[in-house]
Design a protein around this motif. Structure first.
Motif, PDB file in Angstrom:
ATOM      1  N   ASP A  48      -4.503   9.302 -10.037  1.00  0.00           N
ATOM      2  CA  ASP A  48      -4.415   8.148 -10.943  1.00  0.00           C
ATOM      3  C   ASP A  48      -3.536   8.521 -12.124  1.00  0.00           C
ATOM      4  N   VAL A  49      -2.875   7.508 -12.684  1.00  0.00           N
ATOM      5  CA  VAL A  49      -2.036   7.701 -13.852  1.00  0.00           C
ATOM      6  C   VAL A  49      -2.311   6.564 -14.838  1.00  0.00           C
ATOM      7  N   GLU A  50      -2.379   6.929 -16.119  1.00  0.00           N
ATOM      8  CA  GLU A  50      -2.633   5.939 -17.168  1.00  0.00           C
ATOM      9  C   GLU A  50      -2.051   6.446 -18.478  1.00  0.00           C
ATOM     10  N   GLN A  51      -1.950   5.514 -19.422  1.00  0.00           N
ATOM     11  CA  GLN A  51      -1.465   5.906 -20.737  1.00  0.00           C
ATOM     12  C   GLN A  51      -2.442   6.875 -21.389  1.00  0.00           C
ATOM     13  N   HIS A  52      -1.855   7.852 -22.089  1.00  0.00           N
ATOM     14  CA  HIS A  52      -2.711   8.830 -22.758  1.00  0.00           C
ATOM     15  C   HIS A  52      -3.482   8.127 -23.870  1.00  0.00           C
ATOM     16  N   PRO A  53      -4.787   8.324 -23.936  1.00  0.00           N
ATOM     17  CA  PRO A  53      -5.579   7.583 -24.928  1.00  0.00           C
ATOM     18  C   PRO A  53      -5.321   8.013 -26.369  1.00  0.00           C
ATOM     19  N   THR A  54      -4.832   9.225 -26.577  1.00  0.00           N
ATOM     20  CA  THR A  54      -4.677   9.709 -27.957  1.00  0.00           C
ATOM     21  C   THR A  54      -3.255  10.111 -28.302  1.00  0.00           C
ATOM     22  N   VAL A  55      -2.404  10.335 -27.316  1.00  0.00           N
ATOM     23  CA  VAL A  55      -1.041  10.809 -27.575  1.00  0.00           C
ATOM     24  C   VAL A  55      -0.070   9.689 -27.234  1.00  0.00           C
ATOM     25  N   ARG A  56       0.802   9.373 -28.195  1.00  0.00           N
ATOM     26  CA  ARG A  56       1.779   8.301 -27.993  1.00  0.00           C
ATOM     27  C   ARG A  56       2.905   8.784 -27.069  1.00  0.00           C
ATOM     28  N   VAL A  59       1.708  14.439 -19.299  1.00  0.00           N
ATOM     29  CA  VAL A  59       3.166  14.448 -19.184  1.00  0.00           C
ATOM     30  C   VAL A  59       3.756  13.413 -20.136  1.00  0.00           C
ATOM     31  N   GLN A  60       5.002  13.603 -20.463  1.00  0.00           N
ATOM     32  CA  GLN A  60       5.688  12.640 -21.335  1.00  0.00           C
ATOM     33  C   GLN A  60       6.055  11.395 -20.531  1.00  0.00           C
ATOM     34  N   ASP A  61       5.891  10.258 -21.145  1.00  0.00           N
ATOM     35  CA  ASP A  61       6.175   8.984 -20.489  1.00  0.00           C
ATOM     36  C   ASP A  61       7.691   8.782 -20.422  1.00  0.00           C
ATOM     37  N   PRO A  62       8.259   8.697 -19.201  1.00  0.00           N
ATOM     38  CA  PRO A  62       9.712   8.506 -19.094  1.00  0.00           C
ATOM     39  C   PRO A  62      10.163   7.066 -19.338  1.00  0.00           C
TER      40      PRO A  62
END
Length: 271
Positions: A181-189, A256-259
């Protein structure tokens, strides 16, 4: 061969078989004299004219017969009681003329017992050396033995009894990805949180793998890739040391960093 009667000087031609019955004595056919034919025995006659054949002295030492053409094999000795061996140390200390009735003897069975003990010691040393060599070979090929379907379970049971632990053998092809699963990091922008559930299908324990995550767009073009070593996603050193047990399932979490919005797919691989 030829010989000559000493009385009438008649020369006779003889066969060696005629000299055997009377130890060389013959009877003259002409004068009936019995004489020793060996005294004038000759292989050939001298040139004529001659009167007497050369005489041989018959009182000398017997000549040595040294050209042997046959020697019979000695008969096998009859079996008897084993010989008694005198203790060499006691025999060396005893002076000449001393009574040897009190000497100690070493029976043959005692000597055989000493030889048996030396043989046992030699076999034991060779066995220990062989076991050491086999242990070195097993350690050098430990990964193959642990991964073997027959030897691996046997080694695992032996280690359970001895309280030891088998070395971890890397087999990334035996790791199965159960869920991801992949989702936006809850604490890191501008970061993504990727989770995966992985099971070790091998019959032996293996270390945590190097995980490669590839993010791609709708056309399958790679947008980002990162390799995670075990220390990047497993913080506890003791857990990393124990590795993944046979049949165990673990959850892995990666940051990971969001591309960007173009990243719509991601893939896992284990090394």
């Amino acid at each position: 061969m030829y010989t000559q009667c000493p009385e009438c000087l008649t020369v006779y031609k003889l066969d060696a078989r005629l000299l055997v019955p009377a130890c060389g004595c013959v009877r003259c056919h002409r004068c009936d004299t019995v004489f020793n034919a060996l005294g004038t025995l000759a292989e050939q006659l001298p040139p004529e004219p001659f009167t007497r054949l050369p005489e041989h002295a018959l009182d000398q030492d017997p000549p040595l017969a040294d050209v042997a053409v046959f020697r019979p094999r000695p008969p096998a000795p009859e079996p008897g009681p084993p010989p008694l061996v005198v203790d060499e140390a006691v025999a060396a200390e005893a002076p000449a003329g001393e009574d040897f009735s009190q000497l100690t003897f070493t029976p043959a069975f005692a000597r055989r017992r000493r030889r048996s003990w030396r043989t046992f010691a030699w076999v034991s040393v060779c066995s220990v050396l062989l076991l050491g060599l086999l242990a070195q070979l097993a350690w050098a090929e430990r990964d193959v033995l642990v991964a073997d379907a027959t030897a691996g379970p046997m080694l695992a049971r032996a280690c359970d009894l001895l309280g030891c632990r088998l070395p971890l053998v890397a087999a990334p092809d035996r790791l199965r990805l159960l869920a991801r699963d992949v989702e936006q990091h809850p604490t890191v922008r501008d970061a993504l949180l990727i989770t995966a559930s992985v099971r070790n299908d091998a019959a032996f324990g293996q270390p945590y793998p190097v995980v490669t995550i590839v993010l791609s767009d709708a056309q399958g073009q790679k947008l980002a890739m990162r390799r995670f070593r075990p220390e990047d996603y497993v913080g506890d050193t003791a857990i990393r040391t124990r590795g993944l047990a046979a049949g165990a399932t673990t959850a892995m979490v990666f940051e990971v960093q969001d591309p960007g919005q173009r990243a719509v797919a991601f893939a896992f691989s284990f090394d």
